[in-house]
Structure formats: structure tokens, C-alpha cells
Design a protein around this motif. Sequence first.
Motif, mmCIF file in Angstrom:
data_model
loop_
_atom_site.group_PDB
_atom_site.id
_atom_site.type_symbol
_atom_site.label_atom_id
_atom_site.label_comp_id
_atom_site.label_asym_id
_atom_site.label_seq_id
_atom_site.Cartn_x
_atom_site.Cartn_y
_atom_site.Cartn_z
ATOM 1 N N ASP A 21 -2.899 -7.828 8.727
ATOM 2 C CA ASP A 21 -3.878 -8.903 8.560
ATOM 3 C C ASP A 21 -4.094 -9.282 7.102
ATOM 4 N N MET A 22 -4.029 -8.300 6.208
ATOM 5 C CA MET A 22 -4.358 -8.549 4.801
ATOM 6 C C MET A 22 -3.475 -7.684 3.910
ATOM 7 N N TRP A 23 -2.990 -8.287 2.834
ATOM 8 C CA TRP A 23 -2.220 -7.559 1.813
ATOM 9 C C TRP A 23 -2.957 -7.725 0.490
ATOM 10 N N ILE A 24 -3.354 -6.595 -0.099
ATOM 11 C CA ILE A 24 -4.064 -6.621 -1.379
ATOM 12 C C ILE A 24 -3.143 -6.090 -2.474
ATOM 13 N N VAL A 25 -2.858 -6.933 -3.455
ATOM 14 C CA VAL A 25 -2.115 -6.525 -4.652
ATOM 15 C C VAL A 25 -3.144 -6.436 -5.777
ATOM 16 N N ALA A 26 -3.432 -5.242 -6.225
ATOM 17 C CA ALA A 26 -4.536 -5.054 -7.163
ATOM 18 C C ALA A 26 -4.107 -4.198 -8.350
ATOM 19 N N PRO A 101 -10.440 -8.038 8.532
ATOM 20 C CA PRO A 101 -9.094 -7.579 8.911
ATOM 21 C C PRO A 101 -9.155 -6.258 9.667
ATOM 22 N N GLN A 102 -8.148 -6.041 10.509
ATOM 23 C CA GLN A 102 -8.012 -4.755 11.194
ATOM 24 C C GLN A 102 -6.979 -3.868 10.503
ATOM 25 N N VAL A 103 -5.996 -4.497 9.854
ATOM 26 C CA VAL A 103 -4.939 -3.755 9.156
ATOM 27 C C VAL A 103 -4.799 -4.320 7.740
ATOM 28 N N LEU A 106 -1.535 -1.920 1.338
ATOM 29 C CA LEU A 106 -1.659 -1.689 -0.098
ATOM 30 C C LEU A 106 -0.306 -1.227 -0.649
ATOM 31 N N ASP A 107 -0.114 -1.408 -1.947
ATOM 32 C CA ASP A 107 1.175 -1.113 -2.558
ATOM 33 C C ASP A 107 1.300 0.360 -2.928
ATOM 34 N N PHE A 108 1.551 1.195 -1.909
ATOM 35 C CA PHE A 108 1.847 2.602 -2.144
ATOM 36 C C PHE A 108 3.037 3.006 -1.282
ATOM 37 N N SER A 109 3.829 3.917 -1.791
ATOM 38 C CA SER A 109 4.973 4.425 -1.048
ATOM 39 C C SER A 109 5.346 5.784 -1.613
ATOM 40 N N GLU A 110 5.688 6.706 -0.729
ATOM 41 C CA GLU A 110 6.069 8.048 -1.164
ATOM 42 C C GLU A 110 7.490 8.101 -1.711
ATOM 43 N N VAL A 139 -5.334 1.359 7.075
ATOM 44 C CA VAL A 139 -4.682 1.090 5.791
ATOM 45 C C VAL A 139 -3.231 1.553 5.890
ATOM 46 N N VAL A 140 -2.297 0.659 5.577
ATOM 47 C CA VAL A 140 -0.872 0.972 5.687
ATOM 48 C C VAL A 140 -0.165 0.638 4.372
ATOM 49 N N SER A 141 1.037 1.163 4.241
ATOM 50 C CA SER A 141 1.863 0.843 3.074
ATOM 51 C C SER A 141 2.363 -0.597 3.181
ATOM 52 N N ALA A 142 2.366 -1.291 2.056
ATOM 53 C CA ALA A 142 2.894 -2.659 1.999
ATOM 54 C C ALA A 142 4.409 -2.684 1.813
#
Length: 397
Positions: A21-26, A101-103, A106-110, A139-142
Amino acid sequence: MAFYKDKLQTAYDTMKKENIDMWIVAGQESATNSEPILPIISDHEFIGETALIFMKNGKAKTVCTPIDKNGYVNAGVFEEVIDFPVSFDQSVADVIKDVKPQVIALDFSENDPSSDGLTAGTYLHLMESFKLADFQGKVVSAKPIVNRVRGIKSSRELDKIRKACAAAEEIFRKAADVIRDGVNCQDVYAFFQKETDDHGYGYAWSKSCNPGVFSGPGCPAGHMGAPDVVIRKGHVVNIDFGVKVDGYSCDLQRMYYVLRDDETDAPEDIKFAFYTERDGIAATAKYMTPGKTGLEVDTFCRETITSKGFAEWGCATGHQMGMEAHDGGSILGPQKPRYNRDDLIRVPIEAGNVFTIEPGIECSGGHLGMEEDVVVREQGAEFLTPPQQELILIRSK
């Protein structure tokens, strides 16, 4: 300040596909602590705390410092620009409460640095925003968004990569007058760097390791620059080189052969190895159609070359390329421990992805490591610079 609307459209399309639903680049002060996706979607840097907020309905908002407000308004892609007077956290929370938003991605990845731009400090700010908004969603990885936005190259980006390829090819051509019996690999390395610096090009990867210059059997190789090895007659010389032009990179390897006094051509076994690799790359490019996975492409290339009696190489067949030589996302890789992850080798490639194709084999003259840059098309991959067709022959002087 400009935002690249073709890239944003790819983001919106991916959000719909992934049901995000939403992508936040911060971030904050990105010139000091960069966010890798920012130069892909914009020519702007963050000044102070900033959040670019994209919704899957194709709309966007931004929370920024007052000094940046007019720039974001004039960019023409944000329906609302919120210059927070006191609290960044509260301003972001207000947007979340409004959109519901439900989902949120955010910009994180292992395991993918190109998708891991969210700093720990900004993460804490966003967690406070979620608390203030009473966000109860997921909250999910972008990473799926970032990989497609970064990986599907626009015509604008492809033109820049072609420029980088052409610049590198010209230096490769000049190098034929420098490579000869008795010259040290480190002298050839210095020649490439002088040409790069004199033309004002950037380096596609670390200058200390660019180019790689390797000559003859048993020569140390890899990401190391040039060893203290003297080029001799009968050697194949492998040069791994890439420049950055107008912000975009290339990554090419070219092969030379230093003729012995009684030779007018390379020995048959070396030519057979070279043609096997050349033809394997060409066949792999034809095989690279959208929908195939990196594992399938890697397997095809390996089987094509090893069927001619050569041992398989230890690394991946190719990686994505763009602003950086290693541009993140999926690769053309085998089921070996280093690469055997679904998100790395079992993701379908897409039209517009740019990959290297770089199998490596050994021959009597040394290491053959040709490398070509291609863009995936519906009918197979297109070479971004004419591929090497023949060994570059070096005659004694």
C-alpha cells in the motif's frame, strides 16, 4: 529538482503487483549517508529529515524541511508537500493515519545492499511515527520495488551505459600499442588509469582494482588490480576494465595474445578456447529472454562451454549493471553455497535488465575471461557494445 517519472511508474506498478500500500523512502543528509535508490528516482539529495511517501494508487506525498518545500512542489509528482514545523515523526504519522495503509515497505534488506538504504537512526524515527499513528499493519522489505525500479533500465539509462562502453572500448584499442613482451602487468594497469583520468571518466569499481590485468598461466587474478607479472610471448592477456560516464558504468573484459617470433596467429588450442567462450556468450545472449531465471541462464552457459571439454568456472556467469558495475538485484548464478538463494538466482529476469555475461576458462596461454554487457529484450539479449570476435594479436616490436 527532478524526479524520473518512468522510474516512479515502475514503482507504482510493482506496488500493485506485490500488494504493497505504501513505500516510504526516508533519510537525512544523503550526501553524507547515501540512500542507494535516491539517484535512481531523482537528481536530488535529502537535506535534513525527509520522507518520500508513495502509494499504490499512483499518488505521492513528501515530508521535508521547510527549505526544501518549493523544490518538491515544483517537481510536479507530489500531491502534498508537508514541511514539518517541529516534528518529522508526527508529520509522517499524520500521513499514515490519513492514508490508512495495511502494508508499508521500507528500504531494508539482509542480503541486497541496493535495497538496504534505511539507516538505523531513520528507522527509529519511522518506528516512532508508526507508534504515533497507531499503525497495526505489516512492515515489509521494499526489495521487490527497489530491484525493479533499479533493474529495469530506461532508454535514457541505456544510452549512458553505451557511452561508458564506447569509452572503455577506445582505451582497450589503444592498449594494443602498450601490451608487449617484457612489459609488466602493472605498467598496463597504469596506462589504463592514466587514460581514464585524462578523459575525466570515473571508475566503475574501486580504482585500486580497476583494471585487472592478468597475463599467462598461473597469474594471480581476481579483484586485485595488477600483479607484479611480466608479459611474455605466448601469453594470453586478460584485462577486466570499466569506466563510469555521466553517472553510469560498464564492465568489460578483453583478450589479447602475444605472438611468438615464429607465429602469425595464436595456437589452435588457444583459438579453440577463445571461440568456445565467444560462441558460448553469444548463445547465452540469445537464450536470455524475459521469464527465465538467473539459474537457468547460468546453467545454459555452463553446459554450452563445458560440453566442449572445459572445466566450469567458480563464480557466477553474470551480474546486473547500471550506475554501479555491481548494481544489486538478481544474478546469473549457480546452485553453489555462495549464490544458492531464491531471491538471487531464481528470480525471473525482465526486459530492460542489464547483465554482464562473463564465463571464464583456462587455456595453455593463461586465463580467458571475456565479458560482455547486454540488455534483456523479448527475443533475447542485445549487446550494448559490439562483442569481441577475435583475439587481439600483439606482434613483437
